[in-house]
Write an enzyme that holds these catalytic residues in place. Structure first.
Site, PDB file in Angstrom:
ATOM      1  NE  ARG A  88      -3.755  -1.936   2.288  1.00  0.00           N
ATOM      2  CZ  ARG A  88      -4.752  -1.694   2.100  1.00  0.00           C
ATOM      3  NH1 ARG A  88      -5.541  -0.610   2.904  1.00  0.00           N
ATOM      4  NH2 ARG A  88      -5.531  -2.733   2.739  1.00  0.00           N
ATOM      5  NE  ARG A 127     -16.734  -3.484   4.522  1.00  0.00           N
ATOM      6  CZ  ARG A 127     -15.355  -3.842   3.590  1.00  0.00           C
ATOM      7  NH1 ARG A 127     -14.801  -4.674   3.549  1.00  0.00           N
ATOM      8  NH2 ARG A 127     -14.839  -2.860   4.155  1.00  0.00           N
TER       9      ARG A 127
HETATM   10  P1  AP5 Z   1      -8.308  -3.271   4.737  1.00  0.00           P
HETATM   11  O1  AP5 Z   1      -8.982  -5.165   5.280  1.00  0.00           O
HETATM   12  O2  AP5 Z   1      -7.458  -4.336   3.446  1.00  0.00           O
HETATM   13  O3  AP5 Z   1      -9.679  -3.124   4.588  1.00  0.00           O
HETATM   14  P2  AP5 Z   1      -9.352  -1.933   2.633  1.00  0.00           P
HETATM   15  O4  AP5 Z   1      -8.030  -1.731   1.545  1.00  0.00           O
HETATM   16  O5  AP5 Z   1      -9.934  -0.462   3.610  1.00  0.00           O
HETATM   17  O6  AP5 Z   1     -10.146  -3.004   1.868  1.00  0.00           O
HETATM   18  P3  AP5 Z   1     -12.020  -3.673   2.230  1.00  0.00           P
HETATM   19  O7  AP5 Z   1     -11.608  -4.886   3.192  1.00  0.00           O
HETATM   20  O8  AP5 Z   1     -12.526  -2.709   3.240  1.00  0.00           O
HETATM   21  O9  AP5 Z   1     -12.555  -3.571   0.831  1.00  0.00           O
HETATM   22  P4  AP5 Z   1     -12.053  -5.176  -0.018  1.00  0.00           P
HETATM   23  O10 AP5 Z   1     -11.555  -3.925  -1.150  1.00  0.00           O
HETATM   24  O11 AP5 Z   1     -11.623  -5.824   0.368  1.00  0.00           O
HETATM   25  O12 AP5 Z   1     -13.920  -4.577  -0.961  1.00  0.00           O
HETATM   26  P5  AP5 Z   1     -15.131  -5.989  -0.089  1.00  0.00           P
HETATM   27  O13 AP5 Z   1     -14.090  -7.158  -1.119  1.00  0.00           O
HETATM   28  O14 AP5 Z   1     -15.052  -5.887   1.539  1.00  0.00           O
HETATM   29  O15 AP5 Z   1      -7.612  -3.075   5.592  1.00  0.00           O
HETATM   30  C1  AP5 Z   1      -7.771  -2.872   6.792  1.00  0.00           C
HETATM   31  C2  AP5 Z   1      -6.317  -1.452   7.594  1.00  0.00           C
HETATM   32  O16 AP5 Z   1      -5.886  -2.716   7.722  1.00  0.00           O
HETATM   33  C3  AP5 Z   1      -6.315  -0.267   7.011  1.00  0.00           C
HETATM   34  O17 AP5 Z   1      -7.367   0.433   6.690  1.00  0.00           O
HETATM   35  C4  AP5 Z   1      -4.785  -0.310   6.911  1.00  0.00           C
HETATM   36  O18 AP5 Z   1      -4.918   0.692   8.562  1.00  0.00           O
HETATM   37  C5  AP5 Z   1      -4.525  -1.703   7.862  1.00  0.00           C
HETATM   38  N1  AP5 Z   1      -3.649  -2.059   6.517  1.00  0.00           N
HETATM   39  C6  AP5 Z   1      -4.164  -2.987   6.057  1.00  0.00           C
HETATM   40  N2  AP5 Z   1      -2.734  -3.273   4.884  1.00  0.00           N
HETATM   41  C7  AP5 Z   1      -2.136  -2.784   5.393  1.00  0.00           C
HETATM   42  C8  AP5 Z   1      -1.042  -2.811   4.873  1.00  0.00           C
HETATM   43  N3  AP5 Z   1      -0.330  -3.173   3.621  1.00  0.00           N
HETATM   44  N4  AP5 Z   1       0.057  -1.322   5.080  1.00  0.00           N
HETATM   45  C9  AP5 Z   1      -0.574  -0.906   6.008  1.00  0.00           C
HETATM   46  N5  AP5 Z   1      -1.834  -0.519   6.959  1.00  0.00           N
HETATM   47  C10 AP5 Z   1      -2.753  -1.815   6.315  1.00  0.00           C
HETATM   48  O19 AP5 Z   1     -16.392  -5.612  -0.886  1.00  0.00           O
HETATM   49  C11 AP5 Z   1     -16.802  -3.877   0.182  1.00  0.00           C
HETATM   50  C12 AP5 Z   1     -18.038  -4.621   0.388  1.00  0.00           C
HETATM   51  O20 AP5 Z   1     -18.369  -3.780  -1.185  1.00  0.00           O
HETATM   52  C13 AP5 Z   1     -18.631  -6.002   0.942  1.00  0.00           C
HETATM   53  O21 AP5 Z   1     -19.645  -5.776   1.409  1.00  0.00           O
HETATM   54  C14 AP5 Z   1     -18.749  -6.698  -0.305  1.00  0.00           C
HETATM   55  O22 AP5 Z   1     -20.098  -7.289  -0.660  1.00  0.00           O
HETATM   56  C15 AP5 Z   1     -19.355  -5.424  -1.855  1.00  0.00           C
HETATM   57  N6  AP5 Z   1     -19.325  -5.123  -3.115  1.00  0.00           N
HETATM   58  C16 AP5 Z   1     -18.195  -6.346  -3.283  1.00  0.00           C
HETATM   59  N7  AP5 Z   1     -17.729  -5.590  -4.568  1.00  0.00           N
HETATM   60  C17 AP5 Z   1     -18.752  -4.772  -4.898  1.00  0.00           C
HETATM   61  C18 AP5 Z   1     -19.580  -5.030  -6.271  1.00  0.00           C
HETATM   62  N8  AP5 Z   1     -18.829  -4.658  -6.940  1.00  0.00           N
HETATM   63  N9  AP5 Z   1     -20.995  -4.000  -6.410  1.00  0.00           N
HETATM   64  C19 AP5 Z   1     -21.187  -4.307  -5.583  1.00  0.00           C
HETATM   65  N10 AP5 Z   1     -20.330  -4.638  -3.867  1.00  0.00           N
HETATM   66  C20 AP5 Z   1     -19.919  -5.011  -3.946  1.00  0.00           C
END
Ligand code: AP5
Length: 215
Positions: A88, A127
């Protein structure tokens, strides 16, 4: 398959990674999931990570890089992996380059899932996640079959602490400042494919499979 998935918070990285990991029969490595499981178990790492996650900030690079290095050295990664949420920052990407060089392997692709910020805020509020098995649902786009019960393991689904609107807005800021530069970083290396992720989940999956097949 050795793949990185980039994208804003809530772009659908985790949703697509689960399908891809099954498809390619490789482990799905989510740094977010690793931090959340440490928070749940109350480890020192979990306590440290929580301070940053609750504020919508990135966990410091030295902590995060060490975790990924350990995970990639495990034997199940020898056949490949899907990295979801790592790297990231440019520093993380450079360290990953060195890790892969030491392992004498190369990345196959970097998948960038693009979703506009306006859609992200809507997605995050709906979500729901399973605290037991980690499966992700959405009240509107991917509802559980029984209300608030995980389809897979039948635990009660919950809303993530960091999915509150003000935290989501900060996570988006962090993403634009620190992670968006990776799109250019990997673009220059020639391994990047971008897919529009604002369509339905199954349509995005179709586009992802097509894009990964092409490069
Ligand atoms: P992390 O868990 O990785 O959070 P994020 O990147 O913010 O991503 P999310 O898990 O929130 O979303 P996603 O893209 O996976 O979407 P999802 O498939 O769930 O990290 C959390 C925290 O940890 C960070 O903020 C940071 O503090 C820390 N961290 C993690 N990695 C780090 C790193 N490398 N360095 C430093 N800190 C780090 O989908 C979201 C929702 O939308 C779901 O409800 C899903 O059902 C829905 N959805 C998905 N696709 C669609 C679609 N096409 N249409 C409609 N709805 C959809």
């Amino acid at each position: 398959m050795r793949l990185i998935i980039l994208g804003a918070p809530g772009a659908g990285k985790g949703t697509q990674a689960v399908n891809l990991a099954k498809n390619y029969n490789v482990p799905h490595i989510s740094t977010g999931d690793i931090f959340r499981s440490n928070i749940k178990e109350g480890t020192e790492l979990g306590k440290k990570a929580k301070e940053y996650i609750d504020k919508g900030l990135l966990v410091p690079d030295d902590v995060t890089i060490g975790i990924v290095e350990d995970r990639l050295s495990q034997s199940d990664c020898s056949k490949g992996f899907i990295l979801d949420g790592f790297p990231r920052t440019i520093e993380q990407a450079q360290k990953l380059d060195s890790m892969l060089e030491n392992m004498e392997v190369k990345l196959d692709k970097v998948l960038n899932i693009h979703v506009p910020d306006s859609e992200i805020v809507k997605r995050m509020s709906g979500r729901r996640v399973c605290p037991a098995c980690g499966m992700s649902f959405h009240t509107e786009y991917k509802p559980t079959q029984q209300e608030n019960i995980c389809d897979s393991c039948k635990a009660n689904v919950i809303q993530r602490e960091d999915d509150k609107e003000e935290t989501v807005l900060q996570r988006l800021k962090t993403y634009h400042n620190q992670t968006v530069p990776l799109i250019e970083y990997y673009g220059q290396k020639g391994s990047l494919v971008t897919v529009e992720g604002k369509e339905k989940i199954e349509d995005t999956t179709r586009d992802v499979i097509k894009a990964l097949g092409e490069v």
